[in-house]
Design a protein around this motif. Structure first.
Motif, mmCIF file in Angstrom:
data_model
loop_
_atom_site.group_PDB
_atom_site.id
_atom_site.type_symbol
_atom_site.label_atom_id
_atom_site.label_comp_id
_atom_site.label_asym_id
_atom_site.label_seq_id
_atom_site.Cartn_x
_atom_site.Cartn_y
_atom_site.Cartn_z
ATOM 1 N N LYS A 184 36.306 37.461 52.374
ATOM 2 C CA LYS A 184 36.793 37.478 51.189
ATOM 3 C C LYS A 184 35.846 38.064 49.805
ATOM 4 C CE LYS A 184 40.364 34.560 50.726
ATOM 5 N NZ LYS A 184 41.502 35.121 50.862
ATOM 6 N N PRO A 219 43.720 30.919 49.419
ATOM 7 C CA PRO A 219 42.603 30.531 48.413
ATOM 8 C C PRO A 219 41.381 30.139 49.298
ATOM 9 C CG PRO A 219 44.215 28.497 47.841
ATOM 10 C CD PRO A 219 44.780 29.330 48.130
ATOM 11 N N GLU A 268 46.079 32.788 46.369
ATOM 12 C CA GLU A 268 45.528 32.889 44.631
ATOM 13 C C GLU A 268 45.273 34.237 44.514
ATOM 14 O OE1 GLU A 268 41.439 34.122 47.703
ATOM 15 O OE2 GLU A 268 42.811 35.904 48.201
ATOM 16 N N ARG A 320 34.887 34.388 41.955
ATOM 17 C CA ARG A 320 36.359 34.442 41.934
ATOM 18 C C ARG A 320 37.184 33.176 42.686
ATOM 19 N NH1 ARG A 320 39.969 37.941 38.722
ATOM 20 N NH2 ARG A 320 41.380 35.918 39.242
ATOM 21 N N GLU A 333 38.485 29.094 40.699
ATOM 22 C CA GLU A 333 38.781 29.514 39.237
ATOM 23 C C GLU A 333 39.051 28.739 38.102
ATOM 24 O OE1 GLU A 333 40.424 32.472 38.139
ATOM 25 O OE2 GLU A 333 40.323 32.900 40.567
#
Length: 1445
Positions: free
Chosen positions: A462, A960, A1174, A1243, A1246
């Motif tokens: 990620k 996420p 996400e 990110r 958040e």
């Protein structure tokens, strides 16, 4: 006449009839009371037999009563048929009913106190009255009839039983008031252990569990434990003994599979019973067509004798009873034995990995080992079922052939030749199927291995925005897997087509042959017997290829496991271990040469190692990256093969690995590591490892759950927990592999002084470290280069020698150069290293609740939702309709063809040619429907597999980061492997196998009702009862499957976890503890498998009984209806459908239950398809310019971060600016929010409020890919992927080889890689295990050198490399990223001292942000950190250090 018993007159009436009537009335009174009490107990829900373990006396009494009952009822029927006096047959029937009730009474004792009393009194009363009657008859000198004498043994048996019952039973306790009416709450052991003969025969020992599941959803606490003979420990012990015997006999040959031979040796005897059951079932099934022949002949007979008809019916009852009991116990016994084999091999594979050498691990990766356990060994649960199915259906085929010849003679030849052709046609398809399945398994292995690796490294993926690339990799593996899946399913579809078509075509050929040869007359009995026999023969035609395919799959698994179990093991004598002596040498290596690869003995990893360490010494090992420091520790552990020389170690060992190994569980579990809790020692270990503040600030303290591989802990926390584990172990020798690399300078100082110097002061310590500042405190220093110990001695001695050690110290001193300018004039001595400022930051529990979530499990009946989801997601409504219509069409044409035969044979005018011709045409038309049904089912399954896999993969990759932090990898892998496998194979086949019998059952009932309408009453009642029983079963079965879904993942997780930490496990000597824990996990999983199978047999046995009642009713009606009322053809038609009724209903129930259980996989995958996503990768309309960021200016505006809603803030409103082209250092203690700041920048989490602007663009407004592709990061934990060097540096394939070589040169790896034979194509093993941690960190540096973004983040990037390499890296970064904004998060203060700006974080706030030299000139927080680092470098002998600085 009167006969007295005691003082009471027996009878004053001179009539034996009167006496017998009185006895009957008394017995009928007891019978009524008995059934009333029984009914009352059932209604009050207390129907739980508490003492099922009936002795043989009770069983014998029951059998005697049953035989007597059958005798009386048979006699009564005979008297009725013969037209005898009403008194005789009524007397016999009443006596038969009484004896039948007495036969049941021993098995219902224990239901309630009153039933116990009534049955005992009834037995005594019956015995005394019956005996008195016999004595009366004998005293009169009259002869006794046979029917009178047979009750006397029964009387004596019941009298004995009553005495045993009264003697053995204490006053019954009313469990209902104590809340213990459910036996599962009073006894956790399996009910099978105490079950009696009748209970075992009928699976009634499952009643308590099913009742509990019906009352409330079952939980894991309700599951009974396995019997000792079913436990994994015993299974493994037996297998291990057989395996060792075979090895000792020198059976190590490639021709024979040792695993199979060991299994055969252990489980041969117990499978004799299974084989006998299978044989009885086969004989019964083959005999049923003959019963149809007999019944049709009876219906067609001119002289019908009711006695013969009833005899035929009793034979039918007996055959169905034998078929049902033998089949149920064959299935159960085969799977039970299979479960034991499965457990034995799972444990054997786990045990092997605990003994596997480095060479063995090279050939078998962690993912492959997990596959051996959860795929290959798991498959053994069904192996024996397939084995016994294979030979029994072959025998069934042969016996059916004999029956066919017996009925139609030579006319059977053409049909058998065609049937043989159908069978032979199956062979190439079986071969194709085997090849497809083998290729499918190989493709699946690749996908799962890749999936596992990707899930373990998801954070790096990620951060680098590589999701699409790795998703494509998974999808390409799946595409290959899907290709073989489609091929296998289409091959199966053709096999299904042959199975359903062969009886139809073959029967037509036989009838034609019979017509031509005119051998037997084509009457109703011949035709329907042939059809029934061919139906029996069609099962082997379908099953034999499947059995061969399944056995081939098992054979492949046997070979894989055999290959693994014969893998290279760690040699026990690599290290000579002895008891600790507190004087003299503790560690001794003499002329040691060691090599990770035994084949490369000419260039060993470690060369000419000689080492002596005395008791209580602390020895430091230092040297550049790849010098062999970690290998030296492995040599002391015996992990690296010894080429020559000797290694001796005295006392117990504690080992701290360079890469943290943390188990799933609590922090306390990880520190105690299986040892009992001693509070003082425990607290001392926590304090020595600087964990006290972390634990105080976690909401759950040391009971905080750790995610898989410690995902929810920082690198420093994981390392300190490892260290605390070693300290608490209180071992004699401590091997510490760079334990300070992941912690800040102050914490490193605390760990060295409080842990190494204080807590381990009386221990022997070997410390591998890159921290030069601690070397002056140790007793001896070893300097290593290129696998050799080049220097050895004390700190001062080595400095005098110069050379390599001097270079290390100089590199360290250079990094401290700025300190002397900015801080040496300050009074360092005033700073107490251990006692910090009171406002020291807290480690904030950012998660608030336990981060590792309990697995979400549905409970109870969820309705049709999973079924609807299956069709909704796959958009398969049209294919569903086509499948159902295809089956309906097939059944309608099949029914039409058989009805035509039944109708036409009664019309003499119709020629045989006409009859057979029409039948053949109608039958052939049905073939089109069955083919369309098979194909549409395959397409439906493939469409669903594709849709669910795509949805699942997309959801996981878009999840996420918090999802991966809180979800163990094994949980996701279970869905990607076993649940996906069920979706691929089980659900499509289960679905069609529900539709098929449902339509056939409807057709059978319509035909039977058409012939004998009376049967519909019984049939509907039986169907209603079947539905009730089925729902009663499903309430528990559904939960058993769901719980099983949560017991399989821990088996996989534990095996994977052990594989990663096997060196630590062996070092601590905890192999046995881990082995025992694994046995418990295997047993927990096996218990669910065992109970699920037992529950299935329980429900099927009861459904068979209910449907057999319909069959027997139909047969009885056909016997009782007068001749001529129904045409013989219709009798044959009705009975042929009736004979299939039970099998069809059982088939429907089995597959409906299987489908209901399998559909849970849809439910589980759908859960993960609904994971909150996400933010999007790209936001159209808000894409930044391609040149963004052109400057690299970062503005933090009131940035607030929390990890979960309602959790405390981690960053509390940070505002500052990182100017373009500046180097910003971020420092602060553990938990201050450094890593959270980086997560916010990328990110991964958040903002709760506030924002981050990069070159004026709010990063929360743009897509994640647009953001992350423009940022570079070197993460704290270096991650490599299986593949080659090129793909690890450039996964997206956008750079040329020339650019890659330049990057390698700058990160100091060019020389190492250019010396490898395959250069850039040189292999990288799983998780980069064939490269040192330092080298992996350099690879990560190479990645960012290739990307050359304007913003670079270094997250503890040089923690695992020595100071000299660190200096080179820092220089490279300064040169290559001179115009970039570089953010450095560091534990080692020298890393940030040359930064343009330093940000100091505390409590999630910015306490300072300025130039480092300006901060050093004031009494700042940063100056205190510098002073601590300086003081930690000086330690207790600062003067020595200053002399050389």
């Amino acid at each position: 006449m009167a006969v007295s018993i005691g003082s009471l007159p027996w009878c004053d009436v001179d009539s034996s009839c009167f006496q017998r009537s009185v006895i009957y009335l008394i017995n009928l009174l007891f019978l009524c009371i008995f059934y009333l009490l029984l009914a009352a107990s059932c209604v009050s829900k207390q129907f739980t037999i508490r003492s099922r373990n009936k002795g043989w006396t009770f069983v014998a009494a029951a059998i005697c009563c049953l035989v007597t009952s059958i005798t009386f009822l048979g006699a009564g029927l005979k008297f009725l048929i013969d037209g005898a006096n009403n008194v005789f047959w009524v007397s016999c029937v009443v006596q038969g009913i009484i004896c039948l009730s007495l036969a049941a009474s021993p098995f219902v004792q224990g239901i309630s106190k009153w039933i116990n009393i009534v049955t005992s009194v009834w037995w005594v009363s019956f015995a005394l009255l019956d005996s008195a009657e016999k004595i009366e008859i004998l005293s009169q000198g009259e002869g006794i009839r046979v029917l009178d004498i047979i009750t006397w043994p029964v009387s004596l048996m019941l009298l004995i039983c009553s005495f045993i019952s009264l003697k053995a039973s204490p006053a019954p306790q009313d469990f209902s008031e104590t809340g213990l009416s459910d036996p599962l709450l009073t006894d956790k052991s399996a009910r099978l252990a105490t079950a009696g003969f009748f209970s075992i025969l009928t699976f009634s020992w499952m009643n308590p569990l099913l009742l509990a599941g019906f009352k409330k959803p079952l939980s894991s606490e309700d599951i009974p434990s396995l019997l000792p003979e079913d436990e994994a420990k015993l299974a493994y012990t037996k297998f291990s003994q057989a395996w060792d015997t075979l090895l000792a006999e020198g059976s190590l040959t490639k021709e024979r599979n040792l695993v199979f031979r060991a299994i055969a040796k252990v489980y041969f005897k117990e499978n004799i019973f299974t084989a006998v059951c299978a044989l009885f079932r086969t004989i019964a099934v083959v005999s049923l067509p003959l019963m149809l022949y007999v019944f049709v002949n009876y219906a067609n007979s001119d002289h019908r004798d009711l006695r013969i008809g009833l005899f035929n019916l009793s034979c039918l009852v007996l055959l169905k009873l034998v078929e049902s009991l033998s089949m149920r116990h064959w299935y159960f016994a085969a799977r039970r034995s299979g479960m034991r084999i499965r457990s034995a091999l799972m444990v054997a594979a786990y045990k092997k990995q605990l003994k596997l050498s480095s060479l063995g691990r090279k050939h078998h990766s962690s993912g492959e080992i997990v596959n051996y356990i959860v795929v290959d060994a798991y498959r053994m649960g069904e192996f024996l079922w397939w084995f016994h199915s294979g030979w029994s259906v072959t025998l069934q085929l042969l016996l059916s052939t004999v029956v066919l010849f017996g009925v139609v003679g030579a006319g059977a030849f053409p049909g058998l030749i065609l049937l043989l052709l159908c069978g032979l046609l199956n062979l190439p398809f079986a071969k194709m199927l085997k090849n497809s399945q083998t290729q499918f398994m190989m493709a699946q292995d690749k996908r799962l291995r890749s999936t596992s690796e990707i899930l373990n490294s998801m954070k790096v993926i990620k951060l680098q925005s590589w999701e699409e690339e790795f998703k494509k990799q998974i999808e390409s593996f799946r595409a290959d897997e899907f290709r073989w899946l489609a091929k296998a399913q289409m091959t199966k579809a053709f096999g299904t087509f042959l199975y359903w078509l062969s009886p139809t075509i073959v029967s037509a050929v036989i009838f034609v042959a019979c017509g031509l040869l005119k051998s037997p007359p084509l009457n109703a009995s011949t035709i329907f017997t042939v059809l029934a026999t061919l139906r029996v023969m069609s099962e082997p035609v379908r099953l034999i290829p499947e059995a061969i395919s399944a056995i081939i799959q098992v054979n492949v698994s046997f070979d894989r496991i055999n290959n693994f179990l014969l893998g290279d093991e760690l040699k026990i004598d690599e290290v000579e271990r002895s008891v600790l002596e507190k004087s003299g040498e503790v560690v001794d290596i003499q002329a040691g040469n060691f090599s990770w690869d035994p084949e490369m003995t000419k260039t060993p990893t470690l060369t000419n190692i000689s080492l002596d360490i005395n008791y209580g010494q602390t020895v430091a090992v230092c040297g550049p990256v790849g010098a062999g420091k970690s290998s030296l520790l492995h040599a002391l552990l015996g992990e690296i093969p010894t080429v020559s020389g000797t290694v001796k170690v005295s006392g117990s060992i504690a080992y701290v690995s360079q890469t943290s190994w943390i188990q799933s569980g609590t922090i306390r579990d990880n520190i105690l590591y299986g040892k009992p809790m001693e509070a003082r020692r425990y607290n001392a270990a926590i304090a020595a490892c600087a964990l006290d503040k972390d634990l105080n600030d976690f909401r759950h303290g040391d009971l905080t759950e750790i995610g898989q591989r410690g995902l929810n802990l920082s690198g420093g926390q994981k390392q300190r927990i490892q260290l605390a584990r070693a300290v608490y172990a209180d071992a004699d020798v401590y091997l510490l592999d760079d334990p300070f690399s992941a912690v800040d300078a102050r914490t490193a100082g605390v760990l060295f002084h409080k842990c190494v110097e204080d807590s381990l002061r009386e221990k022997t310590v070997v410390l591998v470290t890159h921290q030069v500042e601690f070397l002056s405190e140790v007793d001896q220093i070893l300097v290593m280069e290129e696998g050799r110990i080049t220097l050895s001695g004390k700190y001062e001695e080595l400095l005098m020698m110069g050379t390599a050690f001097q270079q290390l110290v100089n590199a360290h001193n250079e990094s401290l150069g700025d300190f002397k300018q900015g801080g040496t004039n300050r009074e360092m001595g005033d700073i107490n290293i251990v006692e910090k400022v009171k406002e020291e930051i807290k480690t904030i529990d950012t998660r608030g609740i336990q981060l590792t979530q309990e697995e979400e499990v549905e409970s109870g009946y969820v309705g049709l939702k999973p079924f609807l989801d299956y069709f909704r997601v796959s958009q398969g409504w049209f294919l569903l309709s086509a499948t159902v219509l295809g089956q309906v069409g097939f059944v309608v044409f099949q029914a039409a063809s058989t009805y035509w035969l039944a109708f036409a044979i009664g019309i003499p005018k119709l020629s045989t040619t006409m009859v057979i011709g029409v039948y053949s045409v109608i039958s052939t038309l049905s073939a089109g429907f069955v083919y369309s049904r098979a194909v549409t089912t395959v397409y439906l399954g493939l469409k669903a597999s594709k849709a669910f896999f795509s949805g699942f993969t997309n959801a996981v990759f878009k999840a996420p980061m918090l999802f991966f932090d809180s979800t163990p990898v094994g949980r996701i892998l279970t869905r990607a492997s076993s649940d996906m496998n069920i979706l691929d194979f089980d659900i499509p086949s289960a679905f069609i196998l529900v539709v098929v019998p449902a339509v056939e059952l409807t057709a059978a009932l319509i035909v039977m009702t058409y012939v004998t309408w009376q049967v519909i009453i019984i049939a509907l009642l039986a169907l209603a009862a079947t539905k009730v029983v089925q729902d009663y079963y499903l309430a528990s079965a559904r939960e058993l499957i769901r719980i099983n879904g949560t017991t399989k993942a821990p088996v996989m997780n534990y095996a994977a976890e052990t594989s990663l930490g096997v060196v630590t496990i062996r070092a601590f000597g905890t192999v046995d503890r881990f082995f025992k824990s694994y046995l418990n996990l295997v047993d927990a999983d096996a218990a669910l498998f065992f109970l699920s199978n037992a529950a299935m047999e329980w429900v099927i046995m009861r459904i068979e009984i209910l449907q057999n009642v319909t069959l027997f009713t139909c047969a009885l009606l056909l016997i009782l209806i007068p001749k001529g009322y129904i045409a013989p053809g219709l009798v044959g038609l009705s009975l042929s459908y009736a004979l299939t009724l039970t099998q069809t209903q059982v088939f429907l129930t089995r597959w409906y239950c299987t489908l209901s259980n399998s559909i849970i996989s849809v439910e589980r995958i759908k859960q993960y398809m609904s994971i909150p996503e996400e933010p999007p990768a790209v936001v159209d309309g808000r894409r930044p310019p391609s040149s963004w960021p052109s400057n690299g200016t970062i503005h933090l505006q009131e940035l607030k971060i929390r990890y979960r809603p309602n959790a405390p803030l981690v960053l509390k409103g940070i505002s500052c600016t990182f100017r373009e082209g500046t180097r910003v250092g971020v420092v602060g203690r553990t938990g201050s929010g450094k890593s959270t700041l980086i997560s916010a920048l990328f990110r991964l989490v958040e903002p709760a409020s506030g924002c981050i602007l990069i070159d004026g663009i709010d990063i929360s407004k743009i897509g994640l890919k647009d953001l992350r592709m423009k940022l570079s990061i070197i993460p704290q934990e270096p991650t490599l992927f299986r593949g080659c060097i090129r793909t690890n540096l450039d996964p997206l394939g956008v750079y040329s080889d020339d650019e890659i070589w330049k990057a390698l040169e700058k990160c100091q790896l060019k020389i190492t890689i250019s010396n490898l034979p395959n250069k850039l194509d040189s292999s990288v093993s799983e998780e980069g295990e064939n490269w040192s941690v330092g080298q992996r960190q350099l690879f990560c540096l190479g990645r960012v050198l290739l990307k050359r973004n304007k913003i670079l983040v270094l997250d503890e990037a040089t923690a695992s490399i020595d100071s000299a390499t660190d200096a080179i890296i820092q220089k490279t970064i300064r040169e290559e990223f001179s115009e970039c904004t570089v953010i450095t998060v560091a534990h080692r203060v020298p890393t940030v001292i040359d930064c343009d700006m330093v940000m100091v974080l505390s409590f999630g706030d910015v306490v300072e942000y300025n130039e480092p030299l300006k901060l050093m000139e004031t009494d700042s927080y940063f100056s205190k950190l510098v002073a601590e680092y300086w003081a930690s470098c000086r330690g207790h002998s600062s003067q020595n250090l200053q002399v050389h600085i």
